[in-house]
Each structure stands twice: as structure tokens, then as C-alpha cells.
Design a protein around this motif. Structure first.
Motif, PDB file in Angstrom:
ATOM      1  N   TYR A   1       0.996  -1.156  -0.053  1.00 37.55           N
ATOM      2  CA  TYR A   1       0.021   0.050   0.128  1.00 37.55           C
ATOM      3  C   TYR A   1       0.891   1.349   0.069  1.00 37.55           C
ATOM      4  N   ALA A   2       1.940   1.078  -0.880  1.00 35.16           N
ATOM      5  CA  ALA A   2       2.887   2.375  -1.017  1.00 35.16           C
ATOM      6  C   ALA A   2       2.115   3.740  -0.995  1.00 35.16           C
ATOM      7  N   ALA A   3       1.089   3.758  -1.720  1.00 38.41           N
ATOM      8  CA  ALA A   3       0.519   5.379  -1.644  1.00 38.41           C
ATOM      9  C   ALA A   3      -0.446   5.705  -0.509  1.00 38.41           C
ATOM     10  N   GLU A   4      -0.548   4.424   0.313  1.00 35.59           N
ATOM     11  CA  GLU A   4      -1.621   4.605   1.375  1.00 35.59           C
ATOM     12  C   GLU A   4      -0.772   4.228   2.763  1.00 35.59           C
ATOM     13  N   PRO A   5      -0.144   5.170   3.505  1.00 34.60           N
ATOM     14  CA  PRO A   5       0.727   4.898   4.506  1.00 34.60           C
ATOM     15  C   PRO A   5      -0.077   4.508   5.697  1.00 34.60           C
ATOM     16  N   GLU A   6      -1.447   5.191   5.775  1.00 28.75           N
ATOM     17  CA  GLU A   6      -2.156   4.963   6.882  1.00 28.75           C
ATOM     18  C   GLU A   6      -2.551   3.378   6.883  1.00 28.75           C
ATOM     19  N   ARG A   7      -2.849   2.982   5.669  1.00 25.55           N
ATOM     20  CA  ARG A   7      -3.329   1.626   5.518  1.00 25.55           C
ATOM     21  C   ARG A   7      -2.164   0.627   5.922  1.00 25.55           C
ATOM     22  N   VAL A   8      -0.946   1.031   5.544  1.00 25.09           N
ATOM     23  CA  VAL A   8      -0.094   0.158   5.904  1.00 25.09           C
ATOM     24  C   VAL A   8       0.049  -0.325   7.128  1.00 25.09           C
ATOM     25  N   TYR A   9       0.116   0.734   7.955  1.00 26.61           N
ATOM     26  CA  TYR A   9       0.111   1.034   9.289  1.00 26.61           C
ATOM     27  C   TYR A   9      -1.065   0.034  10.101  1.00 26.61           C
ATOM     28  N   LEU A  10      -2.264   0.305   9.572  1.00 29.45           N
ATOM     29  CA  LEU A  10      -3.358  -0.367  10.218  1.00 29.45           C
ATOM     30  C   LEU A  10      -3.237  -1.878   9.918  1.00 29.45           C
ATOM     31  N   ALA A  11      -2.818  -2.225   8.527  1.00 29.02           N
ATOM     32  CA  ALA A  11      -2.688  -3.605   8.325  1.00 29.02           C
ATOM     33  C   ALA A  11      -1.746  -4.372   9.102  1.00 29.02           C
ATOM     34  N   GLY A  12      -0.788  -3.659   9.496  1.00 26.95           N
ATOM     35  CA  GLY A  12       0.384  -4.280  10.289  1.00 26.95           C
ATOM     36  C   GLY A  12       0.126  -4.276  11.472  1.00 26.95           C
ATOM     37  N   GLU A  13      -0.658  -3.408  12.062  1.00 29.69           N
ATOM     38  CA  GLU A  13      -0.962  -3.614  13.496  1.00 29.69           C
ATOM     39  C   GLU A  13      -1.955  -4.551  13.608  1.00 29.69           C
ATOM     40  N   ALA A  14      -3.088  -4.714  12.787  1.00 27.06           N
ATOM     41  CA  ALA A  14      -4.097  -5.886  12.905  1.00 27.06           C
ATOM     42  C   ALA A  14      -3.252  -7.210  12.777  1.00 27.06           C
ATOM     43  N   GLN A  15      -2.554  -7.371  11.748  1.00 26.81           N
ATOM     44  CA  GLN A  15      -1.564  -8.593  11.658  1.00 26.81           C
ATOM     45  C   GLN A  15      -0.948  -9.219  12.964  1.00 26.81           C
ATOM     46  N   GLU A  16      -0.365  -8.239  13.621  1.00 25.30           N
ATOM     47  CA  GLU A  16       0.295  -8.303  14.813  1.00 25.30           C
ATOM     48  C   GLU A  16      -0.583  -8.494  15.895  1.00 25.30           C
ATOM     49  N   ARG A  17      -1.707  -8.131  15.962  1.00 29.32           N
ATOM     50  CA  ARG A  17      -2.648  -8.179  17.134  1.00 29.32           C
ATOM     51  C   ARG A  17      -3.028  -9.714  16.861  1.00 29.32           C
ATOM     52  N   LEU A  18      -3.554  -9.983  15.646  1.00 36.87           N
ATOM     53  CA  LEU A  18      -3.964 -11.194  15.516  1.00 36.87           C
ATOM     54  C   LEU A  18      -2.779 -12.530  15.812  1.00 36.87           C
TER      55      LEU A  18
END
Length: 215
Positions: free
Chosen positions: A140-157
Motif C-alpha cells: 500500500y505504498a501510496a496509502e501509508p495509513e493503510r500500511v500501518y493499520l494492516a500491520g497493526e491488525a496482523q500483529e494483534r492477530l
């Protein structure tokens, strides 16, 4: 032969390419490689290791949450798979079969050692950090917020799954990562169907509670 399997795994893991594998083997489909390995051709099995090592490692890593231990369990998986080649149905896909062996190997290790939950390092959006190579995030190179949220959600899971008791953890792996049916999970783990349903019900309930917690 088992020493050859272990050496092949080590070479393939370090190099990341099939330099030690003859090109002829690389051109063959899995069933032919299995047949050749049964005839005592070590390079044929080496090619199977090369093709499926990443998936097997991912299974072990998801279940134990520690990179070096996952590597050790992946190697043990391929040794066990080689020993069991005689009973493998060559008409079935090799990948799902060896992944199920990996899940059982990891479960045995977890139950034998009663290891506590292992914290995972948070992955960075650039792909660096512990475990980043195993389950890469979408680009999601053009969408840094989505990158952060995706990583955070994956980590929590990941952390929530690692907090589950080992039998629940493996049931989630087989059902939701390997897409096995309840009946197939029962066969893979050698447990009654009722236990599979119970494990999954309780595992999902625990995951839901964990993921719904604030923060």
C-alpha cells in the motif's frame, strides 16, 4: 539419506535458490519428484524441500512464534516426511500433506515443552523486522495509513493466536490457514470430530475476546 535431507534443507535455506539442485529436477512436477525420491534419488527430494520450505516454515513460525525454532521444526518436518514417503498417496498434492506434518511436529514440540506465549516483534512497513519475510504485508505504498493499520491488525492477530493453548492454535492453523475441513482436521490430528469442533469453538471465542480488547 536423512542426513542428505538435512543438508539439502540447510543449503536451500541459506542460499534461497536451487543452485545445488539439478535443473532437470526443477522442471519436474511434484508427483514425479516424489516417485524419484522413493527410488532413492536425493536430489529429487531436495527439490521438493526447496519448493515447499517457505510454506512449511510459515506453518511452524505461526505456531511457535520464534524464527530459529521454526527453522529447526521445518527441518524436522522434512525428515519425517521423507520417512513417511512410502505411505504417501502420490495422487494427492505434496504441499498440503507436508504442511499437515509441520503442524503436528509443531504441536508435539509445544506440548512437550509447554512453552509460554512468545511475543513477536512488530513488523515494519518496509518489510524489515522479525518475521517480516514470512507473511509480507500488501503493498500500500501510496496509502501509508493503510500500511500501518494492516500491520497493526496482523500483529494483534498473531499475538492472539500465539496466546491460545497449543491444540487450539493448531486447529486454527489447519482450518483457517490450510483450509481443511473438520473431518480432515480430525484425521490429521488423530482426534475425534467432536474435539475438533470444541477446539475451534473455544479458540474463536478466545480470539474474539482478545481482538475486541481496547488497545
Amino acid at each position: 539419506m536423512e542426513r542428505t535431507v538435512a543438508r539439502t534443507w540447510g543449503r536451500a535455506r541459506r542460499a534461497g535458490v536451487a543452485r545445488a539442485i539439478a535443473p532437470d529436477w526443477a522442471a519436474l512436477p511434484d508427483p514425479q519428484l516424489v516417485a524419484a525420491a522413493r527410488r532413492g534419488q536425493p536430489d529429487a527430494y531436495g527439490e521438493l524441500v526447496r519448493r515447499h520450505q517457505a510454506a512449511v516454515y510459515n506453518v511452524a513460525y505461526r505456531l511457535v512464534g520464534e524464527r530459529q525454532q521454526a527453522l529447526d521444526l521445518a527441518q524436522e518436518t522434512f525428515v519425517r516426511a521423507y520417512r513417511a514417503l512410502g505411505s504417501f498417496d502420490g495422487e494427492r498434492p505434496f504441499g498440503p500433506w507436508v504442511n499437515r506434518i509441520a503442524a503436528n511436529v509443531a504441536l508435539t514440540w509445544l506440548q512437550r515443552r509447554r512453552v509460554p506465549t512468545v511475543p513477536l516483534a512488530l513488523e515494519r512497513a518496509d518489510g524489515e523486522g522479525d518475521g517480516a519475510a514470512e507473511l509480507p504485508l500488501p503493498d500500500y505504498a501510496a496509502e501509508p495509513e493503510r500500511v500501518y493499520l494492516a500491520g497493526e491488525a496482523q500483529e494483534r492477530l498473531r499475538r492472539a493466536i500465539l496466546a491460545l493453548p497449543p491444540p487450539y492454535r493448531v486447529a486454527i492453523e489447519l482450518r483457517h490457514f490450510q483450509d481443511l475441513s473438520y473431518e480432515e482436521i480430525a484425521v490429521a490430528l488423530g482426534i475425534p470430530l467432536s474435539d475438533v469442533k470444541s477446539h475451534l469453538f473455544r479458540a474463536r471465542r478466545l480470539l474474539r475476546r482478545s481482538l475486541e480488547e481496547p488497545g
